[in-house]
Design a protein around this motif. Sequence first.
Motif, PDB file in Angstrom:
ATOM      1  N   THR A 177       0.965  -1.072  -0.175  1.00 52.70           N
ATOM      2  CA  THR A 177       0.150  -0.039  -0.106  1.00 52.70           C
ATOM      3  C   THR A 177       0.939   1.240   0.021  1.00 52.70           C
ATOM      4  O   THR A 177       0.479   2.315  -0.721  1.00 52.70           O
ATOM      5  CB  THR A 177      -0.905   0.147   1.332  1.00 52.70           C
ATOM      6  N   HIS A 178       2.016   1.046   0.627  1.00 52.60           N
ATOM      7  CA  HIS A 178       2.684   2.511   1.069  1.00 52.60           C
ATOM      8  C   HIS A 178       3.454   2.949  -0.321  1.00 52.60           C
ATOM      9  O   HIS A 178       4.258   3.955  -0.278  1.00 52.60           O
ATOM     10  CB  HIS A 178       3.606   2.175   2.209  1.00 52.60           C
ATOM     11  N   GLY A 209       1.905   3.002  -3.380  1.00 50.28           N
ATOM     12  CA  GLY A 209       0.908   3.256  -4.206  1.00 50.28           C
ATOM     13  C   GLY A 209       0.537   4.626  -4.696  1.00 50.28           C
ATOM     14  O   GLY A 209      -0.486   4.924  -5.008  1.00 50.28           O
ATOM     15  N   GLY A 210       1.484   5.440  -4.304  1.00 52.59           N
ATOM     16  CA  GLY A 210       1.013   7.036  -4.258  1.00 52.59           C
ATOM     17  C   GLY A 210       0.524   7.391  -5.711  1.00 52.59           C
ATOM     18  O   GLY A 210      -0.294   8.318  -5.856  1.00 52.59           O
ATOM     19  N   ALA A 244      -2.729   6.195  -6.626  1.00 51.61           N
ATOM     20  CA  ALA A 244      -3.780   6.789  -5.718  1.00 51.61           C
ATOM     21  C   ALA A 244      -4.174   8.468  -6.353  1.00 51.61           C
ATOM     22  O   ALA A 244      -5.405   8.691  -6.453  1.00 51.61           O
ATOM     23  CB  ALA A 244      -3.338   6.977  -4.449  1.00 51.61           C
ATOM     24  N   LEU A 255       0.031  -2.554  -3.428  1.00 50.39           N
ATOM     25  CA  LEU A 255       0.366  -1.322  -4.441  1.00 50.39           C
ATOM     26  C   LEU A 255      -0.701  -0.901  -5.283  1.00 50.39           C
ATOM     27  O   LEU A 255      -0.953   0.377  -5.451  1.00 50.39           O
ATOM     28  CB  LEU A 255       1.707  -1.559  -5.213  1.00 50.39           C
ATOM     29  N   ALA A 267      -4.306   1.443  -3.205  1.00 45.56           N
ATOM     30  CA  ALA A 267      -4.232   2.837  -3.614  1.00 45.56           C
ATOM     31  C   ALA A 267      -5.437   3.093  -4.349  1.00 45.56           C
ATOM     32  O   ALA A 267      -5.532   4.625  -4.283  1.00 45.56           O
ATOM     33  CB  ALA A 267      -2.764   2.760  -4.824  1.00 45.56           C
ATOM     34  N   LYS A 268      -6.129   2.537  -4.631  1.00 49.39           N
ATOM     35  CA  LYS A 268      -7.288   2.901  -5.580  1.00 49.39           C
ATOM     36  C   LYS A 268      -8.226   3.392  -4.608  1.00 49.39           C
ATOM     37  O   LYS A 268      -9.081   4.447  -4.522  1.00 49.39           O
ATOM     38  CB  LYS A 268      -7.925   1.723  -6.220  1.00 49.39           C
ATOM     39  N   ILE A 323      -7.380   4.613  -1.543  1.00 50.34           N
ATOM     40  CA  ILE A 323      -6.751   5.735  -1.065  1.00 50.34           C
ATOM     41  C   ILE A 323      -7.078   7.084  -1.985  1.00 50.34           C
ATOM     42  O   ILE A 323      -7.535   8.205  -1.695  1.00 50.34           O
ATOM     43  CB  ILE A 323      -5.448   5.554  -0.932  1.00 50.34           C
ATOM     44  N   TYR A 346      -3.034   5.830   4.026  1.00 45.38           N
ATOM     45  CA  TYR A 346      -2.355   4.636   3.505  1.00 45.38           C
ATOM     46  C   TYR A 346      -2.225   3.652   4.790  1.00 45.38           C
ATOM     47  O   TYR A 346      -2.714   2.572   4.489  1.00 45.38           O
ATOM     48  CB  TYR A 346      -0.717   5.080   3.688  1.00 45.38           C
TER      49      TYR A 346
END
Length: 319
Positions: free
Chosen positions: A42-43, A45-46, A49, A175, A179-180, A182, A206
């Motif tokens: 997840t962290h 995936g900026g 997002a 990832l 992210a979606k 977020i 996140y």
Amino acid sequence: MVFDYTNGFHDAANAIATSVSTRALTPRVALLMAAAGNFIGTHFGGKVAQTVGSGIIDVPQTMSGLGVVFAGVIGGILWNLVTWYFGLPSSSTHALIGGLVGAALGAGYTVKWDGILDKVVIPMVASPLAGFVAGFLFMLALMWIFRTGRPSKLNRGFRYAQTVSAAAMSIGHGLQDAAKTIGVIVLALYVGGYQDTTTDIPQWTYWTSATVLALGTYAGGWRIIRTLGRKIIDLGPPEGFAAETVASTLLFTFGIGLGAPISTTHTITSAIMGVGATKKLSAVRWGVAGNIVGAWLLTFPGAGLLAALCYFATRPLFA
């Protein structure tokens, strides 16, 4: 968060189906690994997002705009539940994006079609094609490299290797898919007037999205796991390793490199088909594959229609 949770149990199969079906990992160990990998991924995936939060629809900072975001997410949830019930590994990615587009169209707001073409449609077509071709070629390479090896020894080695490839697949899934969620949270914060831009991502989003996705993943999605792991082809450890390696590589390439929200479902399923085609074309159960492709094609318009109906049903709440 409800969508995030359904995404977790709906798409847990993407990360662990091959490892479970080849008996490289037990189901519970595989789910724990997938949950941990989703949390970590997840962290990273900026970029994805930001694409979802600012590159799909354009809604005003009003209660009506917030209703569009709400209806879009509900449409994605409903589609996830329908396809989960029938055991079809459809795309949570395109269910969410289709839901946002359907709700925006129902409300008469702007849809950023150029962004959808560049960041959604082209990757939606390219990723499964790349998965199939890369899976086929990578499996051929493994068959040639290990052509003189003893099958029992190779199977044992590839079971260990699958632990690594399954972990990579889990991180890639986090990832992409967390992210979606977020991105939608950021969009809702902007539309609700809690922040002035859709490009700033608060750190708490996140952790929240990662935790809920991990919990949903651990809940498991056994209907879809059976479809991916056993009904498309009969997977062995080498085939499982090849499919997971190819799919995770594509998830990282599209997500970190391009910021494109591709479907983990499309990617791993096409990689499995490509790997299976190295045996012979008849090794792939094309009837099951055809049902899956049908679900892919229906996801975007189906989720969009559900979201539009949800918008009209809930519009009085956001007047």
